[in-house]
Design a protein around this motif. Structure first.
Motif, PDB file in Angstrom:
ATOM      1  N   ASN A  77       0.826  -1.218   0.000  1.00  0.00           N
ATOM      2  CA  ASN A  77       0.000   0.000   0.000  1.00  0.00           C
ATOM      3  C   ASN A  77       0.860   1.267   0.000  1.00  0.00           C
ATOM      4  OD1 ASN A  77       0.939  -0.501   2.555  1.00  0.00           O
ATOM      5  ND2 ASN A  77      -0.915   0.202   3.599  1.00  0.00           N
ATOM      6  N   ARG A  78       1.999   1.234   0.738  1.00  0.00           N
ATOM      7  CA  ARG A  78       2.890   2.383   0.740  1.00  0.00           C
ATOM      8  C   ARG A  78       3.580   2.525  -0.618  1.00  0.00           C
ATOM      9  NH1 ARG A  78       3.914   7.457   1.799  1.00  0.00           N
ATOM     10  NH2 ARG A  78       6.120   7.917   2.166  1.00  0.00           N
ATOM     11  N   ARG A  79       3.963   1.411  -1.218  1.00  0.00           N
ATOM     12  CA  ARG A  79       4.600   1.451  -2.535  1.00  0.00           C
ATOM     13  C   ARG A  79       3.650   2.031  -3.567  1.00  0.00           C
ATOM     14  NH1 ARG A  79       6.209  -3.346  -2.601  1.00  0.00           N
ATOM     15  NH2 ARG A  79       4.499  -4.331  -3.742  1.00  0.00           N
ATOM     16  N   GLU A  80       2.384   1.655  -3.518  1.00  0.00           N
ATOM     17  CA  GLU A  80       1.399   2.151  -4.467  1.00  0.00           C
ATOM     18  C   GLU A  80       1.164   3.647  -4.265  1.00  0.00           C
ATOM     19  OE1 GLU A  80      -1.139   2.272  -7.614  1.00  0.00           O
ATOM     20  OE2 GLU A  80       0.246   0.685  -6.994  1.00  0.00           O
ATOM     21  N   GLU A  81       1.160   4.080  -3.006  1.00  0.00           N
ATOM     22  CA  GLU A  81       0.975   5.501  -2.708  1.00  0.00           C
ATOM     23  C   GLU A  81       2.105   6.331  -3.316  1.00  0.00           C
ATOM     24  OE1 GLU A  81       0.828   8.467   1.228  1.00  0.00           O
ATOM     25  OE2 GLU A  81       0.824   6.277   1.462  1.00  0.00           O
ATOM     26  N   LEU A  82       3.339   5.851  -3.171  1.00  0.00           N
ATOM     27  CA  LEU A  82       4.476   6.569  -3.729  1.00  0.00           C
ATOM     28  C   LEU A  82       4.469   6.535  -5.258  1.00  0.00           C
ATOM     29  CD1 LEU A  82       7.317   5.462  -1.270  1.00  0.00           C
ATOM     30  CD2 LEU A  82       6.030   7.596  -1.268  1.00  0.00           C
ATOM     31  N   ARG A  83       4.038   5.404  -5.824  1.00  0.00           N
ATOM     32  CA  ARG A  83       3.965   5.291  -7.275  1.00  0.00           C
ATOM     33  C   ARG A  83       2.984   6.309  -7.845  1.00  0.00           C
ATOM     34  NH1 ARG A  83       1.788   1.581  -9.503  1.00  0.00           N
ATOM     35  NH2 ARG A  83       2.877   1.539 -11.509  1.00  0.00           N
ATOM     36  N   ARG A  84       1.860   6.494  -7.170  1.00  0.00           N
ATOM     37  CA  ARG A  84       0.857   7.436  -7.652  1.00  0.00           C
ATOM     38  C   ARG A  84       1.399   8.876  -7.602  1.00  0.00           C
ATOM     39  NH1 ARG A  84      -4.210   5.828  -8.534  1.00  0.00           N
ATOM     40  NH2 ARG A  84      -5.051   7.905  -8.080  1.00  0.00           N
ATOM     41  N   ILE A  85       2.262   9.172  -6.623  1.00  0.00           N
ATOM     42  CA  ILE A  85       2.873  10.502  -6.548  1.00  0.00           C
ATOM     43  C   ILE A  85       3.729  10.738  -7.784  1.00  0.00           C
ATOM     44  CG2 ILE A  85       4.588  11.896  -5.322  1.00  0.00           C
ATOM     45  CD1 ILE A  85       3.534  10.699  -2.712  1.00  0.00           C
ATOM     46  N   VAL A  86       4.553   9.744  -8.146  1.00  0.00           N
ATOM     47  CA  VAL A  86       5.417   9.895  -9.311  1.00  0.00           C
ATOM     48  C   VAL A  86       4.585   9.909 -10.585  1.00  0.00           C
ATOM     49  CG1 VAL A  86       7.372   8.906 -10.575  1.00  0.00           C
ATOM     50  CG2 VAL A  86       7.305   8.771  -8.074  1.00  0.00           C
ATOM     51  N   MET A  87       3.511   9.110 -10.631  1.00  0.00           N
ATOM     52  CA  MET A  87       2.653   9.074 -11.814  1.00  0.00           C
ATOM     53  C   MET A  87       1.981  10.426 -12.055  1.00  0.00           C
ATOM     54  SD  MET A  87       1.008   5.289 -11.251  1.00  0.00           S
ATOM     55  CE  MET A  87      -0.267   5.484 -12.495  1.00  0.00           C
ATOM     56  N   ARG A  88       1.701  11.165 -10.982  1.00  0.00           N
ATOM     57  CA  ARG A  88       1.094  12.480 -11.157  1.00  0.00           C
ATOM     58  C   ARG A  88       2.034  13.401 -11.927  1.00  0.00           C
ATOM     59  NH1 ARG A  88      -0.278  13.538  -5.056  1.00  0.00           N
ATOM     60  NH2 ARG A  88       0.100  15.691  -5.697  1.00  0.00           N
ATOM     61  N   TYR A  89       3.326  13.240 -11.721  1.00  0.00           N
ATOM     62  CA  TYR A  89       4.293  14.049 -12.465  1.00  0.00           C
ATOM     63  C   TYR A  89       4.269  13.670 -13.951  1.00  0.00           C
ATOM     64  CZ  TYR A  89       8.794  15.636 -14.261  1.00  0.00           C
ATOM     65  OH  TYR A  89       9.775  16.207 -15.031  1.00  0.00           O
ATOM     66  N   TYR A  90       4.089  12.372 -14.249  1.00  0.00           N
ATOM     67  CA  TYR A  90       4.110  11.912 -15.640  1.00  0.00           C
ATOM     68  C   TYR A  90       2.710  11.875 -16.263  1.00  0.00           C
ATOM     69  CZ  TYR A  90       9.008  10.646 -15.125  1.00  0.00           C
ATOM     70  OH  TYR A  90      10.364  10.699 -14.946  1.00  0.00           O
ATOM     71  N   GLY A  91       1.758  12.555 -15.662  1.00  0.00           N
ATOM     72  CA  GLY A  91       0.438  12.678 -16.257  1.00  0.00           C
ATOM     73  C   GLY A  91      -0.446  11.463 -16.065  1.00  0.00           C
ATOM     74  N   GLY A  92      -0.126  10.599 -15.136  1.00  0.00           N
ATOM     75  CA  GLY A  92      -0.984   9.466 -14.829  1.00  0.00           C
ATOM     76  C   GLY A  92      -0.614   8.179 -15.530  1.00  0.00           C
ATOM     77  N   ARG A  93       0.401   8.177 -16.382  1.00  0.00           N
ATOM     78  CA  ARG A  93       0.769   6.945 -17.088  1.00  0.00           C
ATOM     79  C   ARG A  93       1.630   6.066 -16.185  1.00  0.00           C
ATOM     80  NH1 ARG A  93       6.005   6.893 -18.485  1.00  0.00           N
ATOM     81  NH2 ARG A  93       7.145   8.849 -18.846  1.00  0.00           N
ATOM     82  N   GLU A  94       1.799   4.830 -16.604  1.00  0.00           N
ATOM     83  CA  GLU A  94       2.647   3.903 -15.874  1.00  0.00           C
ATOM     84  C   GLU A  94       4.104   4.353 -15.954  1.00  0.00           C
ATOM     85  OE1 GLU A  94       1.963   1.396 -13.927  1.00  0.00           O
ATOM     86  OE2 GLU A  94      -0.182   1.819 -14.174  1.00  0.00           O
TER      87      GLU A  94
END
Length: 941
Positions: free
Chosen positions: A689-706
């Protein structure tokens, strides 16, 4: 024939004498070496005067000094309230006008060496309203040094107090020195005040320092010898100050010198006070603005009283001495470019051993073992006691005969008594240093120790629970093998911080440069002094501290006639609390602002760089950060870039706008970097759950893509300046070339590989055409407010682009391409255009100010650099250099209110303003205005 015969006889006699001298010297060396082989401590047969003291306040242990306790004292100084009261409400003036002093010094004085005589002196001082004081210190044959003589002079009598015979009784004089109703006259009281605290718990309250009066009067010199010759026509031999003041009886020449130092002080004080009053009258152009020279001299004098004595306690014995040796070797004096790890280890071992032996035998470090001997031992690593002895003797004999240490016995009695220990330090580089030092301590002061116990060393065995861990040269502390508490761990962490970040050598060398007419030009460091001497442009006139006189007429003289800050000696202590064991440089004007000042407002400006200890530095930094927030609110300029987003990857994806709709756009640069770093280092092992939370933070920078591993690596670089990127690459063991992102086509974009998210309306296509990037649109409200704020840009507060209740995320940075495309016109009439342009221009100006010069592309987006650039550009545009000066005054006031510093150098002032002279390269009149300055001036007018 007779003449030739006489010459032959003379040559024969001279040869025999030379051979006899060499033979005698060799015999003495052999005899001394044989004595050294017996390893008996020399103190058994050579007792020292200080060993008769029954009690000392400052022993040679590693414990801090304890000051006297006094009721109602709020700080470390027991008389802080009384001294502070004198500083805040000084007495109107020193009245020496009725002093009837005889300039003809008689040979009669009172030698005080018994308790009854001391009581008579105390009775005499109880009737005085002022008296003069001087002290003589002995430091060569003592670890901390001690006061060997106190000279006290009243209007009628001179007293020489034998503080060796009366060491345990001097406390009788404490009340007279602490009485605020009695003025004590000193010259150069800084050391005297500390020595009296250290040896007798005597604290001086209400002080008049004739040296401080000289500073206020801008005298060409402020030495006591200069004042004695100028006002009294008396010449003294200051070399007697270095004599052995322990000897009893004192020679007549030394007694005369001691009496002279104090006898004339009251008369000199009377003359100086009269000059201070006269200068005050001559400079009183405006009664309301009158500068009271007498009160200023009093303030500076009593500031010295607030100093408190502290013992220099190192993280490990000899650490500071070893660092000093390394510094000298690497900075030209040793002629080396690097020092091997083996040599460094030997130097540290020998310095640690020397420090311990100096404490045990109560000797100074230079008496035990000279620095040059340590260097020679570390380089040669002699294998037996004879070689150790010879190496030390040879190293000391190579020193210039004018050096004081060359007249000392070499090797010293300490080395001769413990020659095997020195050999063990040099030859045994495997055994743990702590074990060796503890064994030495037990050998000296243990149950069957070879060295006598004294009041100076008896606590050493009980308080030497330090332990050195050689790994990475980190120091840790243990107590009886038990894990330390959180408080102790916090202290150890603080000590490590002090060791790592505090200044490793004195900041102020206080070397002086005089003009060829004797006028003091400036203070400088040793390197500058040596530059003049090596080129035969100056001659050495004083040794300690060094001073030179120029052999040519300098082109200019000090421009600040009314400000002595730049032509005075400065102490290497914290300006707030007086701590002298460690200190860091502190910039009163934060670097995020100062770096953007015009050259003439920041060059040669040491006024706003002071020394603070770690604790005071923390307080000042917290106050500065708090005030930055006030600046941010006042000017409407955010401290940080709030959100950034990558658009180049997104613009290649169809449906980018849809992804923004379903995914929050942009992320804080610091938040992005933290998340990317955590995922790279600990991603596989952290909770899902913590890993997913951090991934979503980085994804926001890249516009939501993987995101991929490459995306995480690139996210670490977002907002970094080129310097920060190089440090990051070096830390990770990569080259700068490898650390650069591969998908940024030009250098400018590489410096700023992200788009700042705007709160105002910006046409995405236009931004894309200008920058090659894609700006993210948000709400389009607030256009009316944007126009309003733009048209009011002439007011003191910079214009903002509001969007009607929606919080601003961040304003766009100025890239060169955008700055060249969307500049605000010089004319106010031209600045009002269509709604979109107005809001765009307003938001850009609030980001860095498009009407200001192009910002430094090296500024990091992770700190306060962009904020500082905006503030400085706004001040220059609206108020010019006067706005910068007032801005500096505000920061100085913040500093003063946060710390209430007691030890600021004389001449330091919140309203400080320095002008450069006619010949200064930093004089603005000598430099043609560049295009950027011309642009600012054009817009300002």
């Amino acid at each position: 024939m007779e003449k030739k015969a006489k010459i032959k006889i003379a040559i024969t006699i001279a040869s025999l004498a030379a051979i006899s001298i060499l033979f005698t010297r060799q015999q003495r060396r052999r005899r001394k070496l044989n004595q050294c082989s017996q390893y008996s401590c020399y103190l058994q047969s050579e007792p020292k005067p200080q060993h008769n003291f029954k009690r000392v306040l400052a022993d040679n242990s590693y414990s801090p000094f304890k000051h006297a306790n006094k009721e109602k004292s709020s700080g470390s100084h027991p008389y802080e309230l009384e001294i502070t009261a004198l500083l805040e409400n000084p007495r109107p003036e020193f009245d020496f006008s009725n002093v009837d002093l005889d300039l003809q010094r008689s040979d009669s004085f009172v030698w005080v060496e018994t308790k009854s005589q001391l009581n008579e002196l105390a009775n005499a001082l109880s009737k005085e309203f002022f008296f003069a004081v001087d002290t003589e210190q002995h430091s060569l044959r003592s670890f901390l040094g001690f006061t060997a003589l106190i000279q006290i002079s009243t209007e009628k009598e001179d007293y020489l107090v034998d503080t060796i015979a009366l060491h345990d009784e001097i406390s009788i004089l404490q009340p007279f020195f602490a009485d605020p109703g009695v003025c004590k006259v000193f010259h150069g009281s800084d050391n005297d005040v500390m020595w009296l605290q250290r040896d007798f718990h005597i604290y001086v309250v209400n002080l008049f320092d004739t040296a401080k009066a000289c500073e206020v009067l801008s005298k060409p010199q402020k030495s006591l010898a200069y004042l004695l010759e100028t006002y009294c026509g008396v010449a003294t031999n200051k070399f007697l100050q270095r004599e052995d003041w322990r000897q009893r009886p004192l020679p007549a020449e030394m007694l005369q010198y001691a009496q002279t130092d104090a006898h004339y002080l009251l008369y000199i004080a009377k003359c100086l006070v009269a000059e201070l009053k006269q200068q005050g009258n001559e400079n009183s152009y405006c009664p309301d603005d009158k500068f009271n020279f007498v009160l200023e001299a009093s303030r500076r004098s009593n500031t010295v009283c607030l100093q408190v004595y502290t013992k220099e306690i190192e993280s490990y014995p000899g650490e500071a001495a070893a660092s000093s040796i390394f510094f000298r070797l690497l900075n030209g004096q040793g002629g080396v470019s690097s020092i091997s790890s083996v040599t460094q280890d030997l130097v540290r071992r020998l310095c640690a051993w020397r420090d311990l032996m100096a404490r045990v035998h109560d000797e100074s470090l230079r008496f035990v073992l000279s620095d040059q001997a340590i260097i020679a031992l570390a380089n040669k690593a002699p294998a037996n006691p004879t070689d150790v002895y010879t190496t030390i003797a040879q190293a000391d004999s190579d020193v210039d005969c004018l050096n004081l240490s060359s007249s000392l016995p070499s090797p010293s009695p300490v080395v001769c008594s413990h020659l095997d220990d020195v050999e063990r330090q040099v030859c045994n580089n495997v055994e743990n240093l702590d074990d060796i030092l503890l064994a030495n301590l037990q050998k000296c002061l243990g149950p069957n120790g070879s060295c006598p116990l004294s009041v100076f060393n008896y606590v050493l065995p009980a308080k030497s629970n330090w332990e050195l861990k050689n790994q990475s040269n980190k120091f840790v502390y243990k107590q009886n093998g038990v894990k330390v508490s959180r408080q102790v761990a916090k202290k150890a962490s603080r000590d490590l911080f002090v060791q790592k970040f505090s200044c490793k050598s004195p900041v102020y060398h206080n070397c002086r440069i005089y003009a060829n007419d004797g006028r003091l030009l400036c203070y400088c460091d040793r390197k500058k002094l040596e530059w003049y001497l090596t080129r035969d442009l100056a001659k050495l006139v004083e040794d300690n501290p060094p001073a030179i006189m120029l052999l040519f007429e300098p082109k200019g003289r000090p421009e600040d006639e009314g400000n002595e800050f730049y032509i005075q000696s400065k102490k290497n202590i914290c300006v707030s609390c007086g701590e002298g064991n460690h200190y860091l440089r502190y910039r009163i004007i934060p670097s995020c602002y100062r770096i953007h000042f015009p050259e003439q407002l920041k060059s040669h400006r040491s006024h706003d760089i002071v020394l603070l200890c770690v604790d005071c530095h923390e307080v000042a930094h917290a106050a500065a950060e708090k005030y930055k927030k006030q600046i941010s609110a006042e000017f409407g300029i955010p401290l940080f870039i709030h959100k950034v987003a990558d658009s180049r990857k997104a613009e290649a994806r169809p449906g980018f706008s849809a992804s923004i709709t379903n995914f929050e756009a942009g992320v804080s640069p610091l938040q992005l970097r933290t998340a990317a770093m955590a995922l790279l280092h600990h991603g596989p092992t952290m909770p899902s759950n913590r890993r997913e939370e951090l991934r979503r933070i980085v994804m926001r920078y890249y516009g939501g893509r993987e995101i991929s591993q490459e995306d995480l690596e690139r996210a670490l670089l977002v907002g970094m300046s080129p310097r920060e990127r190089r440090r990051h690459a070096k830390k990770r063991g990569l080259s700068l070339k490898m650390s650069k992102p591969t998908d940024f086509p030009d250098r400018q974009q590489d410096s700023y590989p992200a788009v700042m998210v705007e709160s105002a309306t910006m046409d995405a296509t236009k931004a894309d055409n200008v920058l090659g990037l894609h700006a993210i649109e948000t709400q389009k409200s607030g256009e009316k407010e944007g126009r309003s704020s733009l048209t009011e840009s002439h007011e003191s507060k910079p214009p903002t682009c509001s969007n009607g209740g929606i919080d601003q995320l961040v304003f766009s940075t100025i890239w060169k391409k955008m700055n060249s495309t969307s500049k605000v016109s010089d004319s106010k009439d031209d600045s009002v255009g269509n709604v979109d342009d107005e809001c765009e221009n307003s938001s850009v100006q609030n980001g860095f100010g498009s009407s200001s010069p192009t910002p430094n592309s090296k500024v990091s987006l992770l700190g306060h650099g962009p904020h500082g650039k905006q503030v400085v550009d706004y001040l220059l545009r609206e108020y010019g250099e006067d706005g910068i000066r007032q801005f500096c005054q505000r920061w100085r006031q913040v500093f003063v209110e946060a710390l209430h510093p007691h030890f600021l150098p004389a001449g330091w002032d919140v309203m400080h303003r320095r002008e450069f002279g006619e010949f200064s390269v930093y004089n603005p009149a000598k430099k043609p205005a560049d295009d950027g300055a011309a642009e600012i001036n054009k817009m300002h007018h």
